[in-house]
Write a protein that holds these residues in place. Structure first.
Motif, short mmCIF file in Angstrom:
data_model
loop_
_atom_site.label_atom_id
_atom_site.label_comp_id
_atom_site.label_asym_id
_atom_site.label_seq_id
_atom_site.Cartn_x
_atom_site.Cartn_y
_atom_site.Cartn_z
N ASN A 168 1.07 -1.21 -0.24
CA ASN A 168 -0.07 0.05 0.06
C ASN A 168 0.97 1.17 -0.01
OD1 ASN A 168 -2.54 -1.24 -0.08
ND2 ASN A 168 -2.58 -1.63 2.12
N ARG A 180 2.55 1.50 -3.36
CA ARG A 180 1.44 2.22 -4.69
C ARG A 180 1.13 3.67 -4.05
NH1 ARG A 180 -3.58 -0.72 -5.60
NH2 ARG A 180 -3.89 -0.73 -3.33
N SER A 181 0.96 4.15 -3.10
CA SER A 181 0.79 5.68 -2.66
C SER A 181 1.81 6.34 -2.92
CB SER A 181 0.60 5.43 -1.18
OG SER A 181 1.57 5.58 -0.28
N LYS A 205 5.79 1.22 6.27
CA LYS A 205 4.55 1.40 5.82
C LYS A 205 4.27 3.08 5.49
CE LYS A 205 2.18 -2.21 8.45
NZ LYS A 205 1.47 -2.62 9.61
N PRO A 248 -4.67 3.00 -1.98
CA PRO A 248 -3.75 2.50 -0.95
C PRO A 248 -4.29 2.75 0.41
CG PRO A 248 -2.62 3.60 -2.95
CD PRO A 248 -3.99 3.61 -3.14
N ASN A 286 -7.15 0.35 1.70
CA ASN A 286 -6.57 -0.74 1.99
C ASN A 286 -5.75 -0.80 3.35
OD1 ASN A 286 -7.33 -3.21 -0.07
ND2 ASN A 286 -6.74 -1.28 -1.11
N GLN A 287 -5.14 0.29 3.54
CA GLN A 287 -4.48 0.42 4.76
C GLN A 287 -5.27 0.50 6.01
OE1 GLN A 287 -1.09 -0.01 4.56
NE2 GLN A 287 -1.01 -0.02 6.86
N TYR A 292 -1.94 9.65 2.98
CA TYR A 292 -1.47 8.93 2.03
C TYR A 292 -1.34 9.79 0.84
CZ TYR A 292 -1.33 4.87 4.85
OH TYR A 292 -0.94 4.03 5.70
N TYR A 347 -4.65 2.76 -9.49
CA TYR A 347 -4.35 1.71 -8.77
C TYR A 347 -5.23 0.57 -8.98
CZ TYR A 347 -2.58 6.07 -6.04
OH TYR A 347 -1.91 6.80 -5.91
N MET A 392 -8.38 -7.48 -2.77
CA MET A 392 -8.92 -6.19 -2.59
C MET A 392 -10.43 -6.18 -2.90
SD MET A 392 -5.83 -3.79 -3.90
CE MET A 392 -4.28 -4.26 -4.11
#
Ligand code: CTP
Length: 456
Positions: free
Chosen positions: A42, A45-46, A76, A259, A262-263, A399, A408, A426
């Motif tokens: 994540n 991707r961010s 993270k 991202p 999902n985080q 993010y 994404y 996801m």
């Protein structure tokens, strides 16, 4: 005895290669104890790294297996490096010299050392050599077509070069304007008969089912705007067809792939706010008749928008048991709907969708210890906050969010195809069915109501 010297380094380490190994060996040679921070997917991707082919768990496993690595941690977020320096009492931060200057700010915490990079090898190069570029076609000239083309430019594993639309003149104007979309088709069979491996469908909602079915039957992977189907049984039928054809069918619900979203789910899974009792989410949009065809608006707020709050509710609380609707209708379609769903252990989902009213588009997830707050627009998740009665314990996660968020989703779609996977964690087939169920029940309840009114 002298104190041990601790070295730390960070990286994605996708498709572990000799360049990575050399760097890690060089880093270890600077001291006694080597900590490697592997970037979380994540976080990657961010920060715009969209094309990583291995999961965080697989990359961690590969690094853990190396003799000269003493400890592996997961990175993270952006500020973690400085925190780690203090936490692990780090003596040297080492990184390849492709980053020269970028981490000088860490000299405040430790000594920063840039090490020589190995020439001629990189994960990007390996990905290019190992994975073919996926050729993709667009179906329809919908609301997100332009954004999809722009955003696919950020996903190196995909090439969009064809379009199908049934309006010949519109199609001609579109291909003239878009030089990358070389081929326009006004015949769907002909379009499906080309070398494209995947399609993105963005048409009127009522056409989705048939267009998906024909694409899957022609052996194409399908990414389709929401909802995939408006009638009972259709989505399950399409998912079974996709399974039989060994193709990927994915709903283009972009929030599911962000991202930060999902985080948030990952953090909630750790029990940070205790047992979750309620999820509330609002999504309203004032569609203007001049911008959108009447037929689109007449699908009503629930069909057009409910997939978003249903995603949040279903991802956190699981399948819904009972669904109750409190709707307001105008001219035969719902302009506002408050949807209450019941879940395991009595937890409640409260979704508000509207196209005839504007409201605050935020979301609140309430637990026994505290709550999570996602400010509007929560479905373009950029930030979220965990709040507690003791406000000192509250903390915010922020993010980066690139473009309009579609990249994404496109990256996940192409990565699944390349890795031969037919389900996304996801947004799994059962997530899609759970989300779709809300609007199916609503459409059913409306049909029954209309029938009763006709009979009366
Ligand atoms: N590295 C290196 N020599 C290479 C490739 C990477 O020394 N040929 C180093 C980087 O400088 C970094 C670490 O390995 O310190 C992890 O890099 P990472 O970005 O994961 O690897 P790349 O191969 O550069 O990945 P990508 O192509 O995706 O950017």
């Amino acid at each position: 005895m002298q104190n041990k010297k601790t070295i730390i380094t960070y990286g994605t380490y996708d498709m572990l290669h000799i360049g990575h190994m050399n760097l890690l060996e060089r880093a270890k040679a600077l001291g006694d104890y080597l900590i490697v921070g592997v970037t979380d997917e994540n976080y990657d991707r961010s920060r715009g790294k969209l094309n990583v082919s291995q999961s965080t768990a697989d990359r961690v496993k590969a690094i853990e297996a190396l003799d000269f690595v003493d400890m592996v941690i997961v990175e993270k977020h952006k500020n973690q490096k400085a925190e780690d320096m203090v936490k692990y009492d780090v003596d040297i931060f080492a990184i390849g010299d492709d980053w020269v200057g970028a981490f000088d700010y860490l000299n405040e915490y430790t000594h920063v050392e840039y090490l020589p990079r190995t020439e001629g090898i990189s994960s990007t190069k390996l990905r290019k050599e190992n994975f073919d570029i996926i050729k993709m076609g667009i179906v329809g000239l919908g609301r997100d077509t332009q954004a999809f083309i722009d955003e696919s430019g950020f996903v190196s594993s995909i090439k969009v070069n064809r379009i199908y639309a049934n309006d010949f003149l519109e199609l001609k104007a579109f291909t003239k304007e878009h030089k990358t979309i070389k081929y326009g088709h006004d015949n769907y069979d002909e379009f499906l008969d080309t070398s494209i491996e995947a399609v993105y469908i963005d048409t009127a909602l009522e056409q989705h089912y048939t267009l998906i079915k024909r694409a899957l039957e022609a052996g194409k992977h399908v990414l389709c705007e929401n909802p995939l189907a408006l009638d009972k049984g259709e989505l399950k039928e399409l998912l079974s067809l996709a399974k039989r054809e060994k193709k990927l069918l994915l709903s283009a619900l972009k929030t599911a792939f962000l991202p930060a979203f999902n985080q948030l789910l990952q953090e909630l899974g750790t029990g940070v706010i205790g047992d979750i009792k309620e999820v509330r989410a609002t999504r309203t949009s004032l569609y203007k008749e001049k911008d959108y065809a009447d037929t689109f608006i007449q699908q009503g707020a629930t069909n057009i928008l409910s997939s978003y709050p249903s995603l949040l509710v279903n991802k956190i609380l699981g399948k819904s048991k009972n669904i109750t609707f409190f709707d307001q209708e105008e001219e035969g379609y719902d302009i506002n709907n408050l949807i209450v769903t019941q879940h395991k252990n009595g937890a409640l989902g409260i979704s508000n969708v509207a196209i005839g009213m504007k409201s605050e588009g935020d979301a609140v997830i309430s637990g026994t210890k505290g709550y999570a707050y996602i400010p509007a627009p929560w479905w373009l998740t950029k930030t979220f906050e965990f709040r507690f009665e003791d406000s000192h314990k509250s903390h915010t996660y922020k993010y980066e969010f690139e473009g309009c968020g579609l990249r994404y989703m496109i990256a996940e779609f192409s990565s699944l195809i390349q890795r031969g996977k037919r389900k996304s964690k996801m947004l799994s087939p059962s997530d899609m069915v759970g989300i779709n169920r809300v609007l199916l029940e609503y459409n059913d309840s409306k049909k029954n109501k209309n029938k009763k009114e006709e009979e009366a």
